[in-house]
Design an enzyme around this catalytic site. Structure first.
Site, short mmCIF file in Angstrom:
data_model
loop_
_atom_site.label_atom_id
_atom_site.label_comp_id
_atom_site.label_asym_id
_atom_site.label_seq_id
_atom_site.Cartn_x
_atom_site.Cartn_y
_atom_site.Cartn_z
N LYS A 48 0.84 -1.20 0.00
CA LYS A 48 0.00 0.00 0.00
C LYS A 48 0.87 1.24 0.00
O LYS A 48 1.85 1.31 0.74
CB LYS A 48 -0.85 -0.02 1.29
N LYS B 178 5.47 2.32 8.77
CA LYS B 178 4.27 3.01 9.24
C LYS B 178 3.12 2.01 9.44
O LYS B 178 2.43 2.04 10.45
CB LYS B 178 3.88 4.04 8.18
N LYS C 5 5.19 2.58 -2.77
CA LYS C 5 5.05 3.99 -3.16
C LYS C 5 5.19 4.09 -4.67
O LYS C 5 5.85 3.26 -5.29
CB LYS C 5 6.15 4.84 -2.49
N SER D 202 -7.35 5.11 5.09
CA SER D 202 -7.34 4.40 3.80
C SER D 202 -7.63 2.93 4.03
O SER D 202 -8.32 2.28 3.22
CB SER D 202 -5.97 4.52 3.13
P1 NAD Z 1 -0.03 19.23 -0.53
O1 NAD Z 1 0.51 19.30 -1.91
O2 NAD Z 1 -1.49 19.27 -0.32
O3 NAD Z 1 0.61 20.37 0.41
C1 NAD Z 1 1.96 20.68 0.47
C2 NAD Z 1 2.03 22.16 0.75
O4 NAD Z 1 3.39 22.52 1.04
C3 NAD Z 1 1.58 23.01 -0.43
O5 NAD Z 1 0.65 23.98 0.00
C4 NAD Z 1 2.88 23.65 -0.92
O6 NAD Z 1 2.68 24.92 -1.52
C5 NAD Z 1 3.67 23.74 0.37
N1 NAD Z 1 5.11 23.86 0.16
C6 NAD Z 1 5.87 23.29 -0.79
N2 NAD Z 1 7.16 23.64 -0.63
C7 NAD Z 1 7.19 24.46 0.45
C8 NAD Z 1 8.22 25.16 1.11
N3 NAD Z 1 9.48 25.07 0.70
N4 NAD Z 1 7.91 25.89 2.21
C9 NAD Z 1 6.64 25.97 2.66
N5 NAD Z 1 5.61 25.34 2.05
C10 NAD Z 1 5.89 24.59 0.96
O7 NAD Z 1 0.61 17.88 0.08
P2 NAD Z 1 0.13 17.10 1.37
O8 NAD Z 1 -0.74 15.98 0.93
O9 NAD Z 1 -0.32 18.06 2.39
O10 NAD Z 1 1.51 16.43 1.82
C11 NAD Z 1 2.48 17.16 2.56
C12 NAD Z 1 3.49 16.16 3.14
O11 NAD Z 1 2.79 15.23 3.96
C13 NAD Z 1 4.26 15.33 2.12
O12 NAD Z 1 5.55 15.07 2.67
C14 NAD Z 1 3.48 14.04 2.05
O13 NAD Z 1 4.27 12.95 1.62
C15 NAD Z 1 3.09 13.91 3.51
N6 NAD Z 1 1.93 13.06 3.75
C16 NAD Z 1 0.72 13.32 3.17
C17 NAD Z 1 -0.37 12.51 3.47
C18 NAD Z 1 -1.75 12.80 2.95
O14 NAD Z 1 -2.70 12.13 3.37
N7 NAD Z 1 -1.93 13.78 2.08
C19 NAD Z 1 -0.21 11.39 4.32
C20 NAD Z 1 1.04 11.17 4.90
C21 NAD Z 1 2.10 12.01 4.61
#
Ligand code: NAD
Length: 472
Positions: A73, A97, A109, A365
């Site tokens: 997953k 995780k 991934k 999920s």
């Molecule tokens: P997203 O694309 O919705 O949000 C990321 C945000 O970070 C965006 O608003 C972007 O503009 C901002 N950003 C990018 N570079 C930046 C910087 N240098 N400084 C400040 N802000 C910056 O993505 P997301 O889904 O929120 O994921 C964010 C992180 O969380 C990633 O590392 C992802 O792997 C992790 N993650 C996400 C999920 C999920 O359910 N979406 C689950 C586990 C982990």
């Protein structure tokens, strides 16, 4: 890139943490090596036609890190910067995780090397469908094989296209829709999934802050109330984490986005900042805060809790010495390099690791996958029954006491759980149990929370291998 991030790849960084934790276990070297390596790395390229006589070649990956449990997953990242090392690292993190929060999957991934903003919706749809079809061709997609999900740059829309592609190819399979999670609710998705990771971040930080002994050691009061928070990244995870932390009594004193960062030591109204950003396409110049010269400056502001929720390697050996937060809640995947972590821990900070803290999306999920396999919405069978039996109980108490509640109070008391109630309750319960399991190991082995989380993960994966045996 910073010096430590440049010398150590993301995957090496994850493996370095693994090695550190594996010293606290007693498994044979070969078994630990098997748990570490990525079982299958599929790198592929495919064309899309961009106009009548123009073509473009797209690079993509799917990595199944561990198949000790099936399905594997993991999300699919759409980014120009995605590379094999990063996908491998993220797949490995998924294995750990899943084990930490007791979700019965192996880790995986995917990555598509594009900037989604440069493509039309129709082109994105063709890229996504072709990616899914390529996975099917090599047996890298399916409800019992490998279940994909959104990640950075992808969302519900892309997941719906993948579901439809798979259903088209396997129209006879009644479980086909369970090949992907993070779908829109109308298409087999689950209520609460969108907020799940951020909500989970809040639950995890709350559990840490509720331990009086640990807060005393950090020089902080117990509980979330009044804690000053800085969030980096206002995307899905960062926005929801900030929202639930604010609702739990925290004060948002700093926010950082791509375009810059803003600061108000007295706190900011998150929704007002979000409104300002959508009207002005920037968080900068929000009237009730000060702009900072660089976005990364926000990480170094005075606060109690720092929540990096953007991308990996944002806290490095270069800026870690200046970070003042006592608690770092890793909402993003891999935001802290190994060297930076050593610096933060040597300053006595509490680092709540990504492999636990951002598992909320994964947990929900898993609930979505279960819902798809059961073909029934959670709560559908029990909601009315719970309501009726609670009302009967209330009426019996009323009869015995001679006192009665008004109808609205009775209804409120008897509320049977909806899908979202059950999802949020399952999420909260899973994270509470996991946090205290991790903390107990950290205490008994005298290690930090990341090492403790990885010790738990290694034990669970090793146990599965030992029980399963090795084929043939
Ligand atoms: P997203 O694309 O919705 O949000 C990321 C945000 O970070 C965006 O608003 C972007 O503009 C901002 N950003 C990018 N570079 C930046 C910087 N240098 N400084 C400040 N802000 C910056 O993505 P997301 O889904 O929120 O994921 C964010 C992180 O969380 C990633 O590392 C992802 O792997 C992790 N993650 C996400 C999920 C999920 O359910 N979406 C689950 C586990 C982990």
């Amino acid at each position: 890139m910073n010096s430590d991030a440049a010398t150590q790849s993301f995957f090496q960084n994850v493996m370095r943490n693994f090695d550190r934790a594996s010293r606290y276990t007693r498994y044979p070297k070969g078994l630990l090596e098997q748990i570490k390596v990525c079982n299958s790395v599929y790198r592929f390229q495919f064309p899309i036609q961009t106009s009548e006589d123009e073509y473009e070649v797209i690079s993509a990956w799917r990595v199944e890190h561990s198949q000790h449990l099936l399905p594997t997953k993991g999300g699919i990242r759409y980014s120009e910067d995605v590379n094999e090392d990063e996908v491998m690292a993220l797949a490995a993190l998924m294995t750990f995780k899943c084990a930490i929060v007791d979700v019965p999957y192996g880790g995986a991934k995917g990555g598509i090397k594009i900037n989604p903003k440069k493509y039309s919706t129709s082109q994105l749809q063709r890229i996504t469908r072709r990616y899914a079809a390529e996975l099917v061709k090599k047996n890298f997609l399916g409800p019992g094989i490998d279940v994909v999900a959104p990640d950075y740059g992808s969302g519900e829309r892309e997941m719906a296209w993948i579901a439809d592609t798979y259903i088209t190819l396997y129209s006879e399979s009644t479980d086909a829709i369970a090949c992907v999670t993070g779908k829109p609710v109308g298409l087999g998705g689950i209520r609460g999934r969108r907020e799940a990771t951020g909500r989970g971040v809040c639950f995890g930080i709350r559990e840490a802050c509720d331990v009086a002994e640990d807060m005393k050691a950090l020089g902080l009061t117990t509980g979330l109330s009044g804690k000053r928070v800085i969030v980096q990244g206002l995307g899905n995870v960062g926005y929801h984490a900030a929202k639930f932390l604010e609702q739990s009594g925290c004060v948002i004193v700093g926010l950082a986005e791509r375009e810059g960062a803003i600061h108000n030591p007295d706190g900011m109204d998150l929704e007002a900042v979000v409104r300002h950003r959508s009207e002005n396409r920037s968080i900068l110049n929000y009237p009730r805060a000060t702009n900072l010269p660089r976005s990364s400056d926000a990480l170094e502001l005075d606060c109690d809790i720092l929540v990096p929720a953007a991308l990996e390697n944002t806290i490095t050996a270069e800026n870690a010495p200046r970070i003042k937060a006592r608690i770092i809640g890793e909402a993003a995947n891999g935001p802290t390099t190994a060297e930076a972590e050593e610096i933060l821990l040597s300053k006595g900070a509490l680092l709540i690791p990504d492999i636990f803290l951002n598992a909320g999306g994964l947990i929900v999920s898993y609930f979505e996958w279960l819902k798809n396999l059961q073909h029934v919405r959670m709560g559908r069978m029990a909601k009315r029954f719970t309501e009726t039996s609670t009302i009967h109980l209330v009426e019996a108490i009323e009869k015995l006491t001679g006192k009665s509640l008004v109808l609205t109070e009775k209804r409120q008391l008897a509320h049977g759980p909806d899908e979202e109630d059950l999802v949020n309750s399952g999420l909260e319960d899973t994270l509470i149990a996991a946090y205290h399991e991790i903390r107990n190991i950290a205490k008994s082995r005298n290690v930090d929370l990341r090492a403790a989380s990885l010790i738990i993960a290694i034990n669970k994966v090793a146990d599965a291998y030992i029980r399963l045996g090795v084929f043939p």
